[in-house]
Design a protein around this motif. Structure first.
Motif, PDB file in Angstrom:
ATOM      1  N   ARG A 198       0.827  -1.210   0.000  1.00 33.35           N
ATOM      2  CA  ARG A 198       0.000   0.000   0.000  1.00 33.35           C
ATOM      3  C   ARG A 198       0.864   1.264   0.000  1.00 33.35           C
ATOM      4  NH1 ARG A 198      -3.562  -3.476   2.993  1.00 33.35           N
ATOM      5  NH2 ARG A 198      -2.526  -3.020   4.980  1.00 33.35           N
ATOM      6  N   ILE A 199       1.997   1.225   0.698  1.00 39.36           N
ATOM      7  CA  ILE A 199       2.919   2.372   0.657  1.00 39.36           C
ATOM      8  C   ILE A 199       3.400   2.602  -0.775  1.00 39.36           C
ATOM      9  CG2 ILE A 199       5.179   3.252   1.382  1.00 39.36           C
ATOM     10  CD1 ILE A 199       4.789   1.763   4.023  1.00 39.36           C
ATOM     11  N   ILE A 200       3.819   1.532  -1.436  1.00 34.11           N
ATOM     12  CA  ILE A 200       4.322   1.641  -2.811  1.00 34.11           C
ATOM     13  C   ILE A 200       3.250   2.171  -3.744  1.00 34.11           C
ATOM     14  CG2 ILE A 200       5.310   0.355  -4.742  1.00 34.11           C
ATOM     15  CD1 ILE A 200       7.108   0.669  -2.217  1.00 34.11           C
ATOM     16  N   LYS A 201       2.021   1.683  -3.570  1.00 33.53           N
ATOM     17  CA  LYS A 201       0.928   2.135  -4.437  1.00 33.53           C
ATOM     18  C   LYS A 201       0.603   3.604  -4.200  1.00 33.53           C
ATOM     19  CE  LYS A 201      -1.295  -2.370  -5.092  1.00 33.53           C
ATOM     20  NZ  LYS A 201      -2.495  -3.210  -4.825  1.00 33.53           N
ATOM     21  N   VAL A 202       0.630   4.030  -2.936  1.00 38.97           N
ATOM     22  CA  VAL A 202       0.365   5.442  -2.638  1.00 38.97           C
ATOM     23  C   VAL A 202       1.438   6.323  -3.283  1.00 38.97           C
ATOM     24  CG1 VAL A 202       0.308   7.173  -0.796  1.00 38.97           C
ATOM     25  CG2 VAL A 202      -0.951   5.039  -0.527  1.00 38.97           C
ATOM     26  N   LEU A 203       2.694   5.899  -3.228  1.00 36.51           N
ATOM     27  CA  LEU A 203       3.771   6.656  -3.871  1.00 36.51           C
ATOM     28  C   LEU A 203       3.550   6.743  -5.385  1.00 36.51           C
ATOM     29  CD1 LEU A 203       6.873   5.250  -1.927  1.00 36.51           C
ATOM     30  CD2 LEU A 203       5.917   7.550  -1.743  1.00 36.51           C
ATOM     31  N   LEU A 204       3.136   5.645  -5.974  1.00 38.11           N
ATOM     32  CA  LEU A 204       2.893   5.629  -7.423  1.00 38.11           C
ATOM     33  C   LEU A 204       1.693   6.485  -7.816  1.00 38.11           C
ATOM     34  CD1 LEU A 204       3.542   1.886  -8.332  1.00 38.11           C
ATOM     35  CD2 LEU A 204       4.674   3.848  -9.380  1.00 38.11           C
ATOM     36  N   TYR A 205       0.630   6.417  -7.041  1.00 32.09           N
ATOM     37  CA  TYR A 205      -0.593   7.144  -7.381  1.00 32.09           C
ATOM     38  C   TYR A 205      -0.517   8.639  -7.083  1.00 32.09           C
ATOM     39  CZ  TYR A 205      -3.537   3.124  -8.585  1.00 32.09           C
ATOM     40  OH  TYR A 205      -4.098   2.040  -9.216  1.00 32.09           O
ATOM     41  N   THR A 206       0.376   9.036  -6.174  1.00 31.09           N
ATOM     42  CA  THR A 206       0.423  10.445  -5.768  1.00 31.09           C
ATOM     43  C   THR A 206       1.669  11.195  -6.206  1.00 31.09           C
ATOM     44  OG1 THR A 206       1.505   9.965  -3.642  1.00 31.09           O
ATOM     45  CG2 THR A 206      -0.928   9.897  -3.700  1.00 31.09           C
ATOM     46  N   ASP A 263      -9.652   3.784  -1.884  1.00 34.14           N
ATOM     47  CA  ASP A 263      -9.874   2.407  -1.405  1.00 34.14           C
ATOM     48  C   ASP A 263      -8.609   1.847  -0.755  1.00 34.14           C
ATOM     49  OD1 ASP A 263     -12.502   2.394  -2.225  1.00 34.14           O
ATOM     50  OD2 ASP A 263     -12.094   1.412  -4.150  1.00 34.14           O
ATOM     51  N   ILE A 264      -7.446   2.152  -1.339  1.00 34.34           N
ATOM     52  CA  ILE A 264      -6.168   1.694  -0.775  1.00 34.34           C
ATOM     53  C   ILE A 264      -5.989   2.275   0.631  1.00 34.34           C
ATOM     54  CG2 ILE A 264      -3.646   1.873  -0.996  1.00 34.34           C
ATOM     55  CD1 ILE A 264      -4.087   1.877  -4.067  1.00 34.34           C
ATOM     56  N   ARG A 266      -8.371   3.395   2.634  1.00 35.87           N
ATOM     57  CA  ARG A 266      -9.377   2.838   3.553  1.00 35.87           C
ATOM     58  C   ARG A 266      -8.922   1.469   4.071  1.00 35.87           C
ATOM     59  NH1 ARG A 266     -13.104   4.957  -0.461  1.00 35.87           N
ATOM     60  NH2 ARG A 266     -14.203   6.798   0.390  1.00 35.87           N
ATOM     61  N   GLU A 267      -8.316   0.683   3.196  1.00 33.35           N
ATOM     62  CA  GLU A 267      -7.768  -0.615   3.618  1.00 33.35           C
ATOM     63  C   GLU A 267      -6.681  -0.395   4.673  1.00 33.35           C
ATOM     64  OE1 GLU A 267      -6.299  -2.832   0.318  1.00 33.35           O
ATOM     65  OE2 GLU A 267      -8.225  -2.859  -0.751  1.00 33.35           O
ATOM     66  N   GLN A 268      -5.844   0.618   4.445  1.00 35.24           N
ATOM     67  CA  GLN A 268      -4.779   0.920   5.397  1.00 35.24           C
ATOM     68  C   GLN A 268      -5.360   1.371   6.738  1.00 35.24           C
ATOM     69  OE1 GLN A 268      -1.693   0.246   5.217  1.00 35.24           O
ATOM     70  NE2 GLN A 268      -0.869   1.350   6.966  1.00 35.24           N
ATOM     71  N   LYS A 269      -6.419   2.151   6.686  1.00 30.66           N
ATOM     72  CA  LYS A 269      -7.056   2.631   7.919  1.00 30.66           C
ATOM     73  C   LYS A 269      -7.592   1.458   8.739  1.00 30.66           C
ATOM     74  CE  LYS A 269     -10.291   6.158   9.565  1.00 30.66           C
ATOM     75  NZ  LYS A 269      -9.302   6.751  10.466  1.00 30.66           N
ATOM     76  N   ASP A 270      -8.232   0.505   8.073  1.00 27.28           N
ATOM     77  CA  ASP A 270      -8.728  -0.694   8.761  1.00 27.28           C
ATOM     78  C   ASP A 270      -7.572  -1.470   9.378  1.00 27.28           C
ATOM     79  OD1 ASP A 270     -11.327  -0.102   8.062  1.00 27.28           O
ATOM     80  OD2 ASP A 270     -11.351  -1.418   6.293  1.00 27.28           O
ATOM     81  N   TYR A 271      -6.470  -1.573   8.638  1.00 28.11           N
ATOM     82  CA  TYR A 271      -5.284  -2.307   9.106  1.00 28.11           C
ATOM     83  C   TYR A 271      -4.702  -1.651  10.363  1.00 28.11           C
ATOM     84  CZ  TYR A 271      -0.352  -3.750   9.190  1.00 28.11           C
ATOM     85  OH  TYR A 271       0.876  -4.201   9.587  1.00 28.11           O
ATOM     86  N   ILE A 272      -4.562  -0.324  10.350  1.00 34.06           N
ATOM     87  CA  ILE A 272      -3.993   0.397  11.497  1.00 34.06           C
ATOM     88  C   ILE A 272      -4.912   0.281  12.712  1.00 34.06           C
ATOM     89  CG2 ILE A 272      -3.425   2.696  12.394  1.00 34.06           C
ATOM     90  CD1 ILE A 272      -1.240   1.573  10.656  1.00 34.06           C
ATOM     91  N   GLU A 273      -6.210   0.381  12.490  1.00 36.35           N
ATOM     92  CA  GLU A 273      -7.156   0.270  13.604  1.00 36.35           C
ATOM     93  C   GLU A 273      -7.096  -1.110  14.244  1.00 36.35           C
ATOM     94  OE1 GLU A 273     -10.863   1.381  11.867  1.00 36.35           O
ATOM     95  OE2 GLU A 273     -10.483   3.554  12.045  1.00 36.35           O
ATOM     96  N   GLN A 274      -6.985  -2.147  13.423  1.00 37.75           N
ATOM     97  CA  GLN A 274      -6.886  -3.507  13.948  1.00 37.75           C
ATOM     98  C   GLN A 274      -5.567  -3.702  14.706  1.00 37.75           C
ATOM     99  OE1 GLN A 274      -7.495  -6.297  10.715  1.00 37.75           O
ATOM    100  NE2 GLN A 274      -9.381  -5.283  10.064  1.00 37.75           N
ATOM    101  N   LEU A 275      -4.483  -3.184  14.128  1.00 35.91           N
ATOM    102  CA  LEU A 275      -3.164  -3.313  14.744  1.00 35.91           C
ATOM    103  C   LEU A 275      -3.117  -2.568  16.076  1.00 35.91           C
ATOM    104  CD1 LEU A 275      -0.492  -4.684  13.876  1.00 35.91           C
ATOM    105  CD2 LEU A 275       0.247  -2.483  12.961  1.00 35.91           C
ATOM    106  N   SER A 276      -3.651  -1.349  16.079  1.00 32.83           N
ATOM    107  CA  SER A 276      -3.662  -0.539  17.287  1.00 32.83           C
ATOM    108  C   SER A 276      -4.505  -1.183  18.386  1.00 32.83           C
ATOM    109  CB  SER A 276      -4.215   0.856  16.967  1.00 32.83           C
ATOM    110  OG  SER A 276      -4.322   1.642  18.129  1.00 32.83           O
ATOM    111  N   SER A 277      -5.639  -1.760  17.991  1.00 35.87           N
ATOM    112  CA  SER A 277      -6.523  -2.423  18.957  1.00 35.87           C
ATOM    113  C   SER A 277      -5.845  -3.642  19.570  1.00 35.87           C
ATOM    114  CB  SER A 277      -7.829  -2.821  18.276  1.00 35.87           C
ATOM    115  OG  SER A 277      -8.675  -3.525  19.164  1.00 35.87           O
ATOM    116  N   ALA A 278      -5.089  -4.375  18.737  1.00 34.87           N
ATOM    117  CA  ALA A 278      -4.428  -5.593  19.215  1.00 34.87           C
ATOM    118  C   ALA A 278      -3.268  -5.282  20.163  1.00 34.87           C
ATOM    119  CB  ALA A 278      -3.934  -6.409  18.020  1.00 34.87           C
TER     120      ALA A 278
END
Length: 383
Positions: A198-206, A263-264, A266-278
């Protein structure tokens, strides 16, 4: 007022120059050794006179002093100019380059001994990559320029210095469109850490700089307006990560998101929220878009090393994080997006910077434009 303390037959002189950005006191010191055979009272008077002269010199009130060593001029630069005028990360880099490459060569020379031919000889003698030599030269230029402004020297020798040229064939700054598409296919099909993808895709898209990407906070992402605001840049200063301002004033900008990019994220946001909760309270930076597995600031070098492992053995094994930014610009320019818009999108200080960096891409785009005109006129003639 300078402080003077007697040590044996010598005098230790200290001058306070205020405080740096970390509120640490800046102190400049020297030792005065009076001539032999004079009385203690005379020695003390001479020490006081020397202390006044030294204090004036330290505070920038000295007159022309071309007998000073280059190391003294550099010390003044890093104590007085750098903390105020340079970003902390830039000052840290400059100091490292100075210690490693400049001080050993120029430090003990008097500034009046450093002429343009002398600098040319030194620049040509470095056993470094020509690009690194140019970076070293930029620092030397800056030190001399400030010395001239302060009246320490009468001339700046950094005019018409001949720098070494890079004789090697230049590497491409970007992938072409077909290569970009093949890389995207690899990115979508090869198994790899999804958060790094997702980091790589954000760099490519932005087209963001990697420090800007890793410096993104969730408050910078507006899913309603579909925008990303560049407010920060994450830097590594001596192994310590600092969240600072973007590289230049023009780097503060707003980038519009596509649906795919949203969408990329939003996927990252879900990932961070799950990681932070754990992980819980020890997860340090839930406010950041990209973090380490434990919630710390994401290290740029770790992302780069992950990219190298991912591309090893493929046609993309020389790909760097910064080249992803170039890929974004290449796609925009080849699609006919106005140069000024591309420049603002990338956060360049001016159109001329963009034109210089992407001269080859622009040349190719101009050739395509000529072909299109010829094709259209040819069609018109046939009719």
């Amino acid at each position: 007022m300078a402080s003077i303390s007697k040590r044996g037959n010598s005098f230790r002189i200290k001058v306070s120059l205020g405080y740096d950005s970390s509120y640490k006191q800046i102190v400049k010191s020297t030792t005065y050794n009076p001539p032999e055979g004079i009385s203690p009272k005379k020695a003390e008077k001479l020490a006081i006179a020397y202390a006044v002269e030294f204090e004036n010199h330290c505070k920038g009130f000295s007159q022309l002093n071309e007998n000073m060593k280059f190391s003294e001029l550099a010390d003044w630069y890093f104590e007085n100019y750098a903390p105020i005028e340079l970003k902390e990360s830039t000052a840290y880099t400059y100091k490292g380059q100075y210690r490693n490459h400049i001080e050993p060569v120029l430090g003990n020379l008097k500034v009046k001994e450093i002429t343009t031919p002398k600098l040319t000889q030194i620049m040509q003698s470095y056993k470094l990559n020509p690009q690194t030599v140019r970076k070293v030269y930029v620092i030397i230029q800056s030190i001399f320029r400030r010395g001239l402004e302060q009246g320490f020297i009468r001339d700046n020798p950094c005019h018409n210095v001949i720098l070494p040229k890079d004789r090697k064939k230049k590497k491409k700054c970007s992938l072409d469109e077909n290569e970009i598409n093949r890389f995207m296919d690899l990115l979508n099909t090869k198994v790899w850490d999804e958060d790094v993808k997702r980091i790589i895709k954000v760099l490519l898209y932005t087209g963001m700089r990697s420090g800007e990407c890793l410096g993104l906070a969730w408050e910078d992402i507006d899913f309603d307006e579909m925008t990303i605001t560049i407010n920060h840049n994450l830097t590594d200063i001596g192994g310590k990560h600092e969240l600072g301002s973007p590289k230049t004033e023009s780097s503060h900008r707003v980038i519009v998101m596509s649906d795919i990019l949203a969408d990329i994220l939003r996927e990252q946001k879900d990932y961070i929220e799950q990681l932070s909760s754990a992980i819980g309270e020890s997860f340090k930076h839930p406010e950041m878009v990209f973090t380490s597995g434990l919630g710390n600031y994401r290290d740029r070098n770790s992302v780069y090393q992950s990219l190298k492992r991912f591309t090893k053995g493929t046609e993309f094994e020389d790909l760097t994080l910064h080249q992803l930014r170039h890929c974004n610009a290449t796609l925009l320019l080849n699609s006919g997006v106005d140069l000024k818009i591309v420049s603002e999108h990338l956060g360049h200080s001016g159109v001329e910077v963009t034109a210089n960096v992407y001269a080859d891409v622009l040349k190719s785009s101009k050739a395509k434009t000529a072909d299109i005109i010829a094709l259209k006129l040819g069609d018109s003639k046939a009719k």
